[in-house]
Design an enzyme around this catalytic site. Structure first.
Site, PDB file in Angstrom:
ATOM      1  N   GLU A 127       2.599  -8.400  -1.756  1.00 11.65           N
ATOM      2  CA  GLU A 127       1.381  -9.021  -1.211  1.00 11.65           C
ATOM      3  C   GLU A 127       1.312 -10.527  -1.485  1.00 11.65           C
ATOM      4  OE1 GLU A 127       1.529  -6.109  -2.731  1.00 11.65           O
ATOM      5  OE2 GLU A 127       0.152  -4.668  -1.809  1.00 11.65           O
TER       6      GLU A 127
ATOM      7  N   GLY B  73       0.809  -1.226   0.000  1.00 14.93           N
ATOM      8  CA  GLY B  73       0.000   0.000   0.000  1.00 14.93           C
ATOM      9  C   GLY B  73       0.839   1.271   0.000  1.00 14.93           C
TER      10      GLY B  73
HETATM   11  N1  CO8 Z   1       2.214  -3.662   8.837  1.00 16.40           N
HETATM   12  C1  CO8 Z   1       2.351  -3.613  10.172  1.00 16.40           C
HETATM   13  N2  CO8 Z   1       3.538  -3.501  10.782  1.00 16.40           N
HETATM   14  C2  CO8 Z   1       4.631  -3.425  10.021  1.00 16.40           C
HETATM   15  C3  CO8 Z   1       4.571  -3.473   8.609  1.00 16.40           C
HETATM   16  C4  CO8 Z   1       3.295  -3.581   8.006  1.00 16.40           C
HETATM   17  N3  CO8 Z   1       3.121  -3.570   6.695  1.00 16.40           N
HETATM   18  N4  CO8 Z   1       5.836  -3.409   8.123  1.00 16.40           N
HETATM   19  C5  CO8 Z   1       6.651  -3.308   9.188  1.00 16.40           C
HETATM   20  N5  CO8 Z   1       5.934  -3.318  10.322  1.00 16.40           N
HETATM   21  C6  CO8 Z   1       6.445  -3.245  11.705  1.00 16.40           C
HETATM   22  C7  CO8 Z   1       7.084  -4.549  12.124  1.00 16.40           C
HETATM   23  O1  CO8 Z   1       6.099  -5.452  12.566  1.00 16.40           O
HETATM   24  C8  CO8 Z   1       8.015  -4.063  13.214  1.00 16.40           C
HETATM   25  O2  CO8 Z   1       7.258  -3.854  14.376  1.00 16.40           O
HETATM   26  P1  CO8 Z   1       7.722  -4.540  15.784  1.00 16.40           P
HETATM   27  O3  CO8 Z   1       9.036  -3.858  16.079  1.00 16.40           O
HETATM   28  O4  CO8 Z   1       6.616  -4.161  16.712  1.00 16.40           O
HETATM   29  O5  CO8 Z   1       7.865  -5.981  15.520  1.00 16.40           O
HETATM   30  C9  CO8 Z   1       8.473  -2.701  12.729  1.00 16.40           C
HETATM   31  O6  CO8 Z   1       7.500  -2.297  11.763  1.00 16.40           O
HETATM   32  C10 CO8 Z   1       9.823  -2.727  12.044  1.00 16.40           C
HETATM   33  O7  CO8 Z   1       9.764  -3.699  11.021  1.00 16.40           O
HETATM   34  P2  CO8 Z   1      10.889  -4.825  10.829  1.00 16.40           P
HETATM   35  O8  CO8 Z   1      11.488  -5.192  12.150  1.00 16.40           O
HETATM   36  O9  CO8 Z   1      10.295  -5.917  10.012  1.00 16.40           O
HETATM   37  O10 CO8 Z   1      11.975  -4.006   9.994  1.00 16.40           O
HETATM   38  P3  CO8 Z   1      13.053  -4.590   8.978  1.00 16.40           P
HETATM   39  O11 CO8 Z   1      13.957  -3.456   8.632  1.00 16.40           O
HETATM   40  O12 CO8 Z   1      13.668  -5.849   9.507  1.00 16.40           O
HETATM   41  O13 CO8 Z   1      12.227  -5.020   7.659  1.00 16.40           O
HETATM   42  C11 CO8 Z   1      10.590  -4.666   5.912  1.00 16.40           C
HETATM   43  C12 CO8 Z   1      11.610  -4.046   6.895  1.00 16.40           C
HETATM   44  C13 CO8 Z   1      11.359  -5.513   4.895  1.00 16.40           C
HETATM   45  C14 CO8 Z   1       9.872  -3.529   5.219  1.00 16.40           C
HETATM   46  C15 CO8 Z   1       9.613  -5.569   6.712  1.00 16.40           C
HETATM   47  O14 CO8 Z   1       9.116  -4.831   7.824  1.00 16.40           O
HETATM   48  C16 CO8 Z   1       8.438  -6.038   5.903  1.00 16.40           C
HETATM   49  O15 CO8 Z   1       8.584  -6.950   5.104  1.00 16.40           O
HETATM   50  N6  CO8 Z   1       7.250  -5.426   6.126  1.00 16.40           N
HETATM   51  C17 CO8 Z   1       6.030  -5.820   5.432  1.00 16.40           C
HETATM   52  C18 CO8 Z   1       6.012  -5.337   4.005  1.00 16.40           C
HETATM   53  C19 CO8 Z   1       4.768  -5.830   3.314  1.00 16.40           C
HETATM   54  O16 CO8 Z   1       4.535  -7.008   3.157  1.00 16.40           O
HETATM   55  N7  CO8 Z   1       3.918  -4.865   2.872  1.00 16.40           N
HETATM   56  C20 CO8 Z   1       2.682  -5.172   2.192  1.00 16.40           C
HETATM   57  C21 CO8 Z   1       1.549  -5.179   3.177  1.00 16.40           C
HETATM   58  S1  CO8 Z   1       0.037  -5.750   2.484  1.00 16.40           S
HETATM   59  C22 CO8 Z   1      -0.560  -4.439   1.649  1.00 16.40           C
HETATM   60  O17 CO8 Z   1      -0.013  -3.352   1.633  1.00 16.40           O
HETATM   61  C23 CO8 Z   1      -1.843  -4.720   0.953  1.00 16.40           C
HETATM   62  C24 CO8 Z   1      -2.587  -3.461   0.589  1.00 16.40           C
HETATM   63  C25 CO8 Z   1      -3.993  -3.766   0.176  1.00 16.40           C
HETATM   64  C26 CO8 Z   1      -4.837  -4.259   1.311  1.00 16.40           C
HETATM   65  C27 CO8 Z   1      -6.269  -4.195   1.016  1.00 16.40           C
HETATM   66  C28 CO8 Z   1      -7.055  -4.854   2.101  1.00 16.40           C
HETATM   67  C29 CO8 Z   1      -7.877  -3.985   2.994  1.00 16.40           C
END
Ligand code: CO8
Length: 255
Positions: free
Chosen positions: A130, A107
């Site tokens: 996704e 997103g």
């Molecule tokens: N949602 C919620 N929390 C998140 C997200 C996310 N998308 N991304 C990161 N965070 C949080 C982590 O959970 C973490 O929190 P905590 O410290 O409490 O565990 C904090 O942010 C830091 O993240 P990381 O420790 O994972 O940081 P890294 O530097 O190791 O990694 C990344 C960074 C690679 C970006 C990794 O965080 C990641 O892969 N994040 C998810 C990315 C992803 O998959 N995004 C797509 C999400 S789905 C989407 O966008 C669909 C849209 C349409 C939906 C329609 C339906 C309504």
């Protein structure tokens, strides 16, 4: 957790301010974004700059923790809500520039795709991951990405979930320019290329190009003829052409 708005040098600057979750888009944040759009549209700003707080991310996508255990209709309404917020960008009355200062996933990339322009730092990483969650993009990615970079490249990004870096994004036309240093300064420098032109003409140009993606060439040409004719009706057009003949700099008034 907030979405901040400030004004500087003719720009409205929106900051996704949830760095502890890499600026992930909860539904509450989507609502706040829409309210910030209202305020920017009502202001005298001539461009909207969008950035993410913190060093790591523009926006890591939808808040994954909010997406589970929701029924079918709630999921559908969630996607439609995000789509409707991002779809407001082309009709805000001013161009928008996403300043991609780190991760732009899911997103988050879809928000950037809905902006008029995208700038990215060298270390930026972008993708639509996704598929790795068993999902597909839901905030416009399957529609805007192919229109921007072509079907084959978009399908590859969407179906592999592959992360691309800033130089690849620049090469395939996903971002307009790379920047280093302060994102706002970079956004203002980039905006200097158009910020002095009349907002009606900028808006008509944007609308004509965006609507091209929704229609046939024949209808698109008709849209262009209509919007071009509308541009002629503005005081700015009269001023622009008069200034040319009088060999002076035009003074556009957004009218
Ligand atoms: N949602 C919620 N929390 C998140 C997200 C996310 N998308 N991304 C990161 N965070 C949080 C982590 O959970 C973490 O929190 P905590 O410290 O409490 O565990 C904090 O942010 C830091 O993240 P990381 O420790 O994972 O940081 P890294 O530097 O190791 O990694 C990344 C960074 C690679 C970006 C990794 O965080 C990641 O892969 N994040 C998810 C990315 C992803 O998959 N995004 C797509 C999400 S789905 C989407 O966008 C669909 C849209 C349409 C939906 C329609 C339906 C309504």
């Amino acid at each position: 957790m907030s979405v901040d708005l400030e004004f500087r040098d003719g720009a409205a600057i929106m900051t996704l301010n949830r760095p502890e979750a890499l600026n992930a888009l909860s539904f509450a944040i989507l609502g706040e974004i829409s309210r910030v759009f209202d305020k920017a549209a009502a202001s005298k700003a001539r461009v909207l700059l969008i950035r993410g707080a913190g060093e790591k991310a523009f926006c890591a996508g939808a808040d994954i923790k909010e997406l589970r255990h929701r029924d079918l209709m709630a999921q559908k309404q969630g996607a439609e809500f995000g789509q409707s917020v991002f779809a407001r960008l082309p009709s805000l009355g001013m161009p928008s520039v996403a300043l991609i200062n780190g991760y732009a996933f899911g997103g988050g990339l879809e928000l950037a795709l809905a902006c008029t322009f995208r700038l990215a730092v060298e270390k930026a990483k972008m993708g639509l991951p996704e598929i790795k969650l068993g999902l597909i993009p839901g905030y416009g990615g399957t529609q805007r990405l192919p229109r921007m970079i072509g079907e084959a490249r978009a399908l590859e990004m969407i179906m592999t979930g592959r992360t691309i870096d800033a130089s690849e994004a620049l090469q395939i036309g996903l971002v307009n320019q790379l920047y280093d240093g302060d994102p706002i300064d970079a956004g203002l420098r980039f905006s200097a290329g158009f910020i002095g032109y009349g907002l009606p003409a900028l808006s008509f140009a944007h609308q004509a190009v965006i609507r091209a993606g929704d229609t046939t060439l024949k209808e698109g040409l008709q849209i262009e003829a209509d919007l071009s004719t509308l541009a002629f009706q503005t005081a700015d057009a009269e001023e622009g052409m008069a200034a040319f003949e009088e060999k002076r700099k035009p003074e556009f008034r957004d009218a």
